[in-house]
Every structure is written in C-alpha cells, then in structure tokens.
Design a protein around this motif. Sequence first.
Motif, mmCIF file in Angstrom:
data_model
loop_
_atom_site.group_PDB
_atom_site.id
_atom_site.type_symbol
_atom_site.label_atom_id
_atom_site.label_comp_id
_atom_site.label_asym_id
_atom_site.label_seq_id
_atom_site.Cartn_x
_atom_site.Cartn_y
_atom_site.Cartn_z
ATOM 1 N N CYS A 1 0.854 -1.192 0.000
ATOM 2 C CA CYS A 1 0.000 0.000 0.000
ATOM 3 C C CYS A 1 0.885 1.236 0.000
ATOM 4 O O CYS A 1 1.715 1.420 0.883
ATOM 5 C CB CYS A 1 -0.910 0.013 1.219
ATOM 6 N N CYS B 1 -0.194 4.390 0.137
ATOM 7 C CA CYS B 1 -0.905 5.600 0.574
ATOM 8 C C CYS B 1 -0.036 6.451 1.491
ATOM 9 O O CYS B 1 0.912 5.968 2.121
ATOM 10 C CB CYS B 1 -2.246 5.251 1.231
ATOM 11 N N CYS C 1 0.419 5.259 5.085
ATOM 12 C CA CYS C 1 1.378 4.162 5.238
ATOM 13 C C CYS C 1 2.806 4.686 5.197
ATOM 14 O O CYS C 1 3.684 4.137 5.868
ATOM 15 C CB CYS C 1 1.160 3.110 4.145
HETATM 16 ZN ZN LIG Z 1 -1.773 2.522 3.041
#
Ligand SMILES: [Zn+2]
Length: 137
Positions: free
Chosen positions: A26, A28, A31
């Motif tokens: 991930c 994002c 994160c």
């Molecule tokens: Zn994430």
Amino acid sequence: MKIAGGCYCGEIRFEAEGALEAAFQCHCRECQYITGGNPNIVMVFAQRDFRYISGNPAKFARTDLPTPVERYFCQDCGTAIGSISPSRPNSMIVKVGTLDDPSVFTAKAAIFTCDQQSFHHVPEGLPSFDKRPPKKS
Ligand SMILES: [Zn+2]
Ligand SMILES: [Zn+2]
C-alpha cells in the motif's frame, strides 16, 4: 498457511494460521508515515486466525476521522505490528517486516498508487490500483 512473528524488541509475539486473504503493498500517504517512507507490505488474515502469543500491543486510532484505522504497535520498541481497517473489519492486516520469515510474502497487488513516490518500487507486471481494487462480489 502459517506465519509467526513479533516486534523488534521481542516483547510482542504473534502467529496466524489459516487462509491468506490478501497480500499487497500500500503506497498511501498514511502508510508512508508508519513505515518511514516506503509502502506498507502486508499480509491479511482473518482475525480469528490471528493471535498474540505474548505482549500487549498499544493501539492508536485517529480521533479526527469518523472511521479510523486501528494501528497496533509495540509500546517499547515502536514496531508497527499491523492494523484493523474499517474496510476489512474482520481481518488483521499484518506488516510483513514483523514476520520471522518475511520472504514468504509475494505481492498480489499495489494499492493507492495515487500516492506513490518516485523511490517506491512496484514489481513489473504487478496489478496496480489508484485506490483500492474493485470489491469482489
Ligand atoms: Zn496505506
Ligand atoms: Zn517491541
């Protein structure tokens, strides 16, 4: 499959045994904070298949969001163990860096590549999604 792992200082130990629900990276922005800049590399198990063997992880969830992710970490060494997301309420999302053998991981997808940085690696041919992949029916 069966996995075992724990935090960097060894206070927290866990294991999971059961079907692997998902394995992804991930990218994002959230994160990136948790990992220190890289995507999060995670394997997802049903909560009933995951258990702590020792230690009590601390939990953090933002209070300014209506449905925040619950993030679990070692309060001694700070290692992020995993999270429970409102998008997968019955699953434990385990961070692969905590596994005794992280090499068991193979990415099935890259998600939230909308936030991907130029220094993030996405393996050639890996299915990539701007946000989340479409829900399987
Ligand atoms: Zn994430
Ligand atoms: Zn620790």
